[in-house]
Design a protein around this motif. Sequence first.
Motif, PDB file in Angstrom:
ATOM      1  N   MET A   1      -9.515  -4.193   7.245  1.00  0.00           N
ATOM      2  CA  MET A   1      -8.499  -3.043   7.339  1.00  0.00           C
ATOM      3  C   MET A   1      -7.381  -3.405   8.379  1.00  0.00           C
ATOM      4  SD  MET A   1      -9.523  -1.341   4.627  1.00  0.00           S
ATOM      5  CE  MET A   1     -10.901  -1.223   3.678  1.00  0.00           C
TER       6      MET A   1
ATOM      7  N   GLN B   1      -6.615   2.604   7.040  1.00  0.00           N
ATOM      8  CA  GLN B   1      -7.378   2.210   5.566  1.00  0.00           C
ATOM      9  C   GLN B   1      -6.586   1.092   4.836  1.00  0.00           C
ATOM     10  OE1 GLN B   1     -10.522   2.948   5.870  1.00  0.00           O
ATOM     11  NE2 GLN B   1     -10.172   3.935   7.534  1.00  0.00           N
TER      12      GLN B   1
ATOM     13  N   SER C   1       0.799  -1.192   0.019  1.00  0.00           N
ATOM     14  CA  SER C   1      -0.050   0.081   0.181  1.00  0.00           C
ATOM     15  C   SER C   1       0.748   1.425   0.096  1.00  0.00           C
ATOM     16  CB  SER C   1      -0.977   0.157   1.208  1.00  0.00           C
ATOM     17  OG  SER C   1      -1.640  -1.020   1.286  1.00  0.00           O
TER      18      SER C   1
ATOM     19  N   SER D   1      -9.958  -9.784   2.876  1.00  0.00           N
ATOM     20  CA  SER D   1     -11.318  -9.867   3.015  1.00  0.00           C
ATOM     21  C   SER D   1     -11.736 -11.125   3.504  1.00  0.00           C
ATOM     22  CB  SER D   1     -11.765  -9.574   1.443  1.00  0.00           C
ATOM     23  OG  SER D   1     -11.607 -10.504   0.430  1.00  0.00           O
TER      24      SER D   1
ATOM     25  N   PRO E   1     -14.260  -6.256   3.562  1.00  0.00           N
ATOM     26  CA  PRO E   1     -12.830  -6.043   3.649  1.00  0.00           C
ATOM     27  C   PRO E   1     -12.308  -6.028   4.941  1.00  0.00           C
ATOM     28  CG  PRO E   1     -13.880  -3.895   3.093  1.00  0.00           C
ATOM     29  CD  PRO E   1     -15.057  -5.077   3.054  1.00  0.00           C
TER      30      PRO E   1
ATOM     31  N   LEU F   1      -5.675  -2.115   3.225  1.00  0.00           N
ATOM     32  CA  LEU F   1      -6.445  -3.176   3.149  1.00  0.00           C
ATOM     33  C   LEU F   1      -5.755  -4.718   3.337  1.00  0.00           C
ATOM     34  CD1 LEU F   1      -8.990  -4.836   2.246  1.00  0.00           C
ATOM     35  CD2 LEU F   1      -8.257  -4.778  -0.116  1.00  0.00           C
TER      36      LEU F   1
END
Length: 376
Positions: free
Chosen positions: A254, A242, A210, A247, A252, A244
Amino acid sequence: MIKKIVEFCLKNPPAVIMIAALTGGMGIWALKTTPIDAFPDISENQVIVSTQWAGRSPDDVQDQITYPLSVELQGIPGVKQVRGMSGFGFSRIYIVFEDRVDFYWARTRVLERLGGLGDLLPNDALPELGPDATPLGQIYWYTIEGPLDLGTLRTIQDYTVRYALQSIPGVSEVSNIGGFVMEFQVDVDPNQLFSYGIDIQQVNEAISRSNIDVGARTIEASGMEYIVRGTGFLNGIEDLEQVLVTSRDGVPVMLGDISSISTGPAFRRGALADHNGEIAGGIVVMRKDANPVRVIDAVEERLAEIAPALPEGVIITPYYDRRELVLETVETLSGVIAMEMLITLIVILIFLVHLRSSLIVTATLPYAVLLCFAAM
């Protein structure tokens, strides 16, 4: 031979005066330009290679870093000796070259050899050269004090003071010391990991994935060209929360759902303190063969330039200045030479009762010192 030299000097006074003035001028020029230090540099002609391998034992570092590097670096031309040292999480190798080998040529050859290691070392172990300085290169120590916390003071040193001093000619390195290096800290809840079926490796990969910007191509529309890119660098705790991770059943998960995120100090193994408590600071390391007095003068000029840009109440205070010791040493030497000249003048004047002879002999003392500097 000596008789002919004396006869030449007696028969050609203008030539003797011209030669003496020329050599004396060369000595004065050398005196002003030769780097003068308080300590003689008797260190070996060496290049240091340091490697960080966090969390590894000295045995692992020795087997996988120090020994392979030592063997690989022995084949460099002019190498006299290779010494290695392994510690917890780090390796240090000293490559000693012959005295005739140029210092910067040696660094270049070591750097070339390090660039061709390939897969010899672990992926997360990156060797790097030490500063182009000697063990006596620490010429200026200073502290950063003010009404701020240690993390902020260390940040000022890392990103303001250090960068300003690093660009000064003659400065090899500015080392940081004391304070706290601030970082984002992710405290993962093991119960949440178990409930979602996530391991810690997935968390690490999610954060790394990310925290990146993505470049793309361009789009042409209406005669205009637009550059497309994806921005993804993390800028704060909210961005980290935030991230990810995975899931579950289309929901999802976080990073903020499975961990507590905050800012805090990184792990450290040392500190800088005085009678008032802990402080932050830095060490200016002089480049090899530089003039310490001129470098310190330039350092203090640069510190005076950046002082108005520092936060209110933050001051930089020196607590070790090599320049004072150098100037005291030069002053002592100058006083000794002046005293010797006076004693020589008085003694010869008493025995010969001839002022001209006394002045001629006395003048040879400072002239001999100038010739020594010219020979350097």
